[in-house]
Every structure is written in structure tokens, then in C-alpha cells.
Design an enzyme around this catalytic site. Structure first.
Site, PDB file in Angstrom:
ATOM      1  NE  ARG A  28      -4.303  -1.823   0.884  1.00 28.91           N
ATOM      2  CZ  ARG A  28      -5.456  -1.320   1.245  1.00 28.91           C
ATOM      3  NH1 ARG A  28      -5.587  -0.076   1.658  1.00 28.91           N
ATOM      4  NH2 ARG A  28      -6.298  -2.366   1.644  1.00 28.91           N
ATOM      5  CE1 TYR A 152     -12.904  -6.509   1.810  1.00 28.98           C
ATOM      6  CE2 TYR A 152     -11.304  -7.927   1.401  1.00 28.98           C
ATOM      7  CZ  TYR A 152     -11.629  -6.834   2.227  1.00 28.98           C
ATOM      8  OH  TYR A 152     -10.960  -6.246   2.741  1.00 28.98           O
TER       9      TYR A 152
HETATM   10  O1  CP3 Z   1      -0.102  -1.378  -2.454  1.00 29.82           O
HETATM   11  C1  CP3 Z   1      -0.302  -0.509  -3.157  1.00 29.82           C
HETATM   12  O2  CP3 Z   1       0.089   0.836  -2.985  1.00 29.82           O
HETATM   13  C2  CP3 Z   1      -1.299  -0.642  -4.295  1.00 29.82           C
HETATM   14  C3  CP3 Z   1      -2.515  -0.488  -4.580  1.00 29.82           C
HETATM   15  C4  CP3 Z   1      -3.581  -1.476  -3.422  1.00 29.82           C
HETATM   16  C5  CP3 Z   1      -4.589  -0.804  -2.880  1.00 29.82           C
HETATM   17  N1  CP3 Z   1      -5.199  -1.985  -2.236  1.00 29.82           N
HETATM   18  C6  CP3 Z   1      -5.104   0.604  -2.937  1.00 29.82           C
HETATM   19  C7  CP3 Z   1      -5.950   0.816  -1.958  1.00 29.82           C
HETATM   20  C8  CP3 Z   1      -3.258  -2.724  -3.175  1.00 29.82           C
HETATM   21  C9  CP3 Z   1      -2.083  -3.799  -3.692  1.00 29.82           C
HETATM   22  C10 CP3 Z   1      -4.441  -3.046  -2.291  1.00 29.82           C
HETATM   23  C11 CP3 Z   1      -4.862  -4.314  -1.829  1.00 29.82           C
HETATM   24  C12 CP3 Z   1      -5.820  -4.583  -1.032  1.00 29.82           C
HETATM   25  N2  CP3 Z   1      -7.147  -4.168  -1.128  1.00 29.82           N
HETATM   26  C13 CP3 Z   1      -6.159  -5.732  -0.165  1.00 29.82           C
HETATM   27  C14 CP3 Z   1      -5.001  -6.685   0.234  1.00 29.82           C
HETATM   28  C15 CP3 Z   1      -3.977  -6.203   1.299  1.00 29.82           C
HETATM   29  C16 CP3 Z   1      -4.474  -5.742   2.555  1.00 29.82           C
HETATM   30  O3  CP3 Z   1      -4.462  -4.560   2.956  1.00 29.82           O
HETATM   31  O4  CP3 Z   1      -4.959  -6.659   3.279  1.00 29.82           O
HETATM   32  C17 CP3 Z   1      -7.511  -5.676   0.470  1.00 29.82           C
HETATM   33  C18 CP3 Z   1      -8.006  -6.296   1.679  1.00 29.82           C
HETATM   34  C19 CP3 Z   1      -8.229  -4.484  -0.106  1.00 29.82           C
HETATM   35  C20 CP3 Z   1      -9.569  -4.120   0.027  1.00 29.82           C
HETATM   36  C21 CP3 Z   1      -9.768  -2.775   0.204  1.00 29.82           C
HETATM   37  N3  CP3 Z   1      -9.591  -1.781  -0.657  1.00 29.82           N
HETATM   38  C22 CP3 Z   1     -10.191  -2.045   1.579  1.00 29.82           C
HETATM   39  C23 CP3 Z   1     -10.477  -2.896   2.746  1.00 29.82           C
HETATM   40  C24 CP3 Z   1     -10.215  -0.779   1.396  1.00 29.82           C
HETATM   41  C25 CP3 Z   1     -10.680   0.075   2.287  1.00 29.82           C
HETATM   42  C26 CP3 Z   1     -10.120   0.413   3.447  1.00 29.82           C
HETATM   43  C27 CP3 Z   1      -8.540   0.849   3.361  1.00 29.82           C
HETATM   44  O5  CP3 Z   1      -7.585   0.449   3.821  1.00 29.82           O
HETATM   45  O6  CP3 Z   1      -8.650   1.937   2.737  1.00 29.82           O
HETATM   46  C28 CP3 Z   1      -9.774  -0.645  -0.040  1.00 29.82           C
HETATM   47  C29 CP3 Z   1      -9.589   1.012  -0.494  1.00 29.82           C
HETATM   48  C30 CP3 Z   1      -7.980   1.141  -0.961  1.00 29.82           C
HETATM   49  N4  CP3 Z   1      -7.168   0.310  -1.660  1.00 29.82           N
HETATM   50  C31 CP3 Z   1      -7.519   2.371  -1.076  1.00 29.82           C
HETATM   51  C32 CP3 Z   1      -6.039   2.378  -1.481  1.00 29.82           C
HETATM   52  C33 CP3 Z   1      -5.105   3.426  -1.717  1.00 29.82           C
HETATM   53  C34 CP3 Z   1      -7.918   3.615  -0.184  1.00 29.82           C
HETATM   54  C35 CP3 Z   1      -8.834   4.279  -1.382  1.00 29.82           C
HETATM   55  C36 CP3 Z   1      -8.847   5.878  -1.025  1.00 29.82           C
HETATM   56  O7  CP3 Z   1      -8.273   6.434  -1.591  1.00 29.82           O
HETATM   57  O8  CP3 Z   1     -10.099   6.340  -0.459  1.00 29.82           O
END
Ligand code: CP3
Length: 353
Positions: A28, A152
């Protein structure tokens, strides 16, 4: 310095070769802790960033420009590729939400068999653009692993107690297996498509599989992971598995087919590396450690680098994704410490020596 891509520290470590310095990237690494990402978000919704190649490319490059990480990861989300199957998540303040969670037999059978080359062409386009911009920095492609994606889909979003997915596992195991098999095929196609578009490594994110008993992990999860990784062996691209809570399954994970295992902070990296033998490791600082004072970050980062000396190859990372609100100075201190660490003997290089 005209190093070729394959001798880049990140790829060298994954191949078990000695890298010029300890490579580091953070799960992330693009996201809300970065002011430049917040600026991008004020102009675009999250889903727009994921689906617009130019903007996804910009978000991917932001952390590379600021911190000089050793690898970039494609900016997208594990849930975005589910939309063409007929399961489109909305990203709200409370997290991702699916209007109609998938819990019944006919909902599983009605998931569409989409071809990622067509339905996710924007991902391939983003990869092409990012590769052009990155120069010799490697690019990581990724997908959610079947169990985490299924969780999910079945829960309809994030969950506190995993009630619905566990209910499905205990009451209709054959339906869950059908869903997991379907997702394993889809994830395999999707990762292959990303490799064809040019990514240099792939990572599967299995954030939720750590909630299962050892026997259920082996029965429901491991076969899909093995199938996905074995199916990509011919590409020669390094394969990484991130599994939160992997400590309980280490014996089984040796045969999962990944080149490297990304570990959370609950395990001792040196012991685990010895147990894993030839498998490379990635990890494993607690993301919350980055909120502490720089001297403590340094101390813990060096300890992890020393433990990583025990591994066939070590890529520094966090044990889970970096959190919103993480102080930028913490990340700077971390990258500097890891890059200054001298491989093999624990002595640091003099700066500019
Ligand atoms: O690593 C990186 O920088 C690449 C991008 C990336 C994102 N999500 C961007 C994101 C990657 C590889 C993920 C993986 C992801 N997404 C996982 C697996 C890793 C982990 O953290 O367990 C999971 C479970 C998700 C599902 C997800 N996406 C959730 C639960 C959420 C909301 C909560 C949160 O942590 O933000 C997201 C949204 C998300 N994915 C954001 C980003 C930058 C935030 C969105 C925003 O800008 O508002």
C-alpha cells in the site's frame, strides 16, 4: 550506473542472488498517507484512479519519486477485477461494499466468466504506461487470492468475525469450493494478463486466509494457491504470497509454489527463514512501528535486516499495508536505514563513503 532490470536489488533478492543493497518496498505504498495522493484524490474518486491508466500510472509513481523504493506496485485494488464478474464494489467511507453479497448457489453459478484481457484492458494499458516511466525500477502486479476475494464476496465487505464465509464453509463446503475454484481460474488469467503486459513480479494478497484452522487451510485454500502459482511457472516471473497469519501454516506453505513468502510481524524472521529453506522472504515490520521515533524505527529495521541475512533472499517490507496517517519522516528513516544496511555482516555503509 547502467544496471539491467534483472540485476535490480528487488529481483536479485527474489532470485536468491546477492543484491547491491537490501531492497525495500511497502504494501500500500501509494495511498492516503502521501499528500500527493490526497491531491490526486481531491480530483478523482478512488475507482476513477484505478480505471484511468494515466492516473493509475501517476499514483503508482508517487511513492517511487518520493522515497526511491526498489519496486513499484501497480495502483489498483484487489476488488476492482470482480466487477466484470457481476460483483461491483462501492468504495465508501466505511470501506468497500457489495450491494448483494454472494451467498446462494444460483449467485455463484451466475458469476460471469469474464476475460480479463477484454474487461480489464485498462489494467494492461496502465502497466504499459508505468513501465515506460519507471526505467529500471521493477513493477509488481497483483491480485487478491481466492479465499480473500471469496470472503469479500460472501461477507459483502470487510468483516469483524467472518461469520458469513465461515457459515458457508461449515454448512455448504462444496459451494465454497466451487466459488474458490472459479476465482482461482480467474485470478490465474488475470495475473497472466498482467505478466503479458509487462509486470516483473506478481504478488497474491491473502489477507483473510489466516482465520482458518490448519486442516481447513490445507483443504480449501492451499490447492487454489498452488494451482495459480504452478500455472505461472512457465513465465519465469517471481511469485510472492502475502498471507496475514501465515505462522500457523508454515509447514504447508513450503509447497505453495511461491518463490517468496511475505510475512507479518508475529513471526521471527530468522527462524522462519531457516524453516522455509530455499523460499525467499519478504517483511516484516509492524506498520504501526512507523508511528514511533526514528531511532526506534532504525533499531527495529536493522534487526529485521540482520534476521533477513538468514534467508536465501530478503526483501524488506511491512507485515501488512502502510496505514493512513503514517508520518512521512518514519518512512524516510526506514528506507534510509534499510538501504544503508550492508548485506551479510550487519555493518552499515558510511554515507557517501
Ligand atoms: O500497494 C499499493 O500501493 C497498491 C494498491 C493497493 C490498494 N489496495 C489500494 C487501495 C493494493 C495492493 C491493495 C490491496 C488490497 N485491497 C487488499 C490486500 C492487502 C490488505 O491490505 O490486506 C485488501 C484486503 C483490499 C480491499 C480494500 N481496498 C479495502 C478494505 C479498502 C478500504 C479500507 C482501506 O484500507 O482503505 C480498500 C481501498 C483502497 N485500496 C485504498 C487504496 C489506496 C483507499 C482508497 C481511497 O483512496 O479512498
Amino acid at each position: 550506473m547502467n544496471r539491467t532490470l534483472s540485476s535490480q536489488p528487488f529481483l536479485a533478492a527474489l532470485r536468491g542472488l546477492t543484491p547491491a543493497h537490501r531492497p525495500i518496498w511497502l504494501m500500500r505504498q501509494a495511498g492516503r498517507y502521501l499528500p500527493e495522493y490526497q491531491a490526486l484524490r481531491s480530483k478523482h474518486s478512488f475507482i476513477e484512479i484505478c480505471k484511468t491508466p494515466e492516473v493509475s500510472c501517476e499514483a503508482t509513481l508517487q511513492p517511487i519519486r518520493r522515497f526511491g523504493f526498489d519496486a513499484a506496485i501497480l495502483f489498483n485494488d484487489i476488488l476492482v477485477p470482480l466487477e466484470p464478474l457481476g460483483a461491483s464494489f462501492e468504495f465508501t467511507e466505511e470501506g468497500p461494499q457489495l450491494e448483494k453479497p454472494i451467498r446462494r448457489d444460483n449467485q455463484v453459478t451466475s458469476l460471469r466468466r469474464a476475460d480479463p484481457r477484454e474487461s480489464l484492458a485498462f489494467v494492461g494499458d496502465a502497466i504499459g504506461m508505468i513501465k515506460q516511466e519507471l526505467g529500471t525500477t521493477p513493477l509488481i502486479g497483483f491480485a487478491g487470492a481466492p479465499f480473500t476475494l471469496a470472503s469479500y464476496l460472501v461477507e459483502g465487505g470487510s468483516s469483524r468475525d467472518y461469520r458469513q464465509i465461515k457459515h458457508l464453509l461449515y454448512s455448504q463446503p462444496e459451494l465454497l469450493t466451487r466459488l474458490l475454484d472459479f476465482l482461482a481460474d480467474y485470478v490465474s488469467d488475470y495475473l497472466r494478463m498482467q505478466i503479458e503486459a509487462g509486470v516483473d513480479a506478481v504478488q497474491l494478497f491473502d489477507s483473510w486466509a489466516g482465520i482458518l484452522s490448519h486442516a481447513d487451510y490445507e483443504c480449501f485454500v492451499l490447492p487454489g494457491i498452488q494451482r495459480i502459482f504452478a500455472g505461472l511457472a512457465d513465465t519465469g516471473v517471481p511469485r510472492i504470497l502475502f498471507l496475514k497469519g501465515s505462522a500457523s501454516y508454515l509447514d504447508s506453505l513450503k509447497s505453495c509454489g511461491a518463490d517468496a513468502l511475505s510475512l507479518d510481524w508475529s513471526v521471527d524472521l530468522a527462524d522462519t527463514s531457516r524453516q522455509l529453506g530455499d523460499m525467499r522472504v519478504q517483511g516484516n515490520l509492524d506498520p504501526l512501528a512507523l508511528f514511533g521515533p526514528p531511532a526506534e524505527i532504525q533499531r527495529r529495521a536493522r534487526a529485521i535486516c540482520r534476521a533477513g541475512d538468514e534467508a536465501r533472499g530478503h526483501v524488506f517490507n511491512l507485515g501488512h499495508g502502510i496505514l493512513p496517517g503514517t508520518p512521512l519522516q518514519g518512512v524516510e528513516a526506514l528506507v534510509e536505514t534499510v538501504h544503508a544496511y550492508r548485506i551479510g555482516n550487519g555493518i552499515e555503509l558510511e554515507k557517501d563513503a
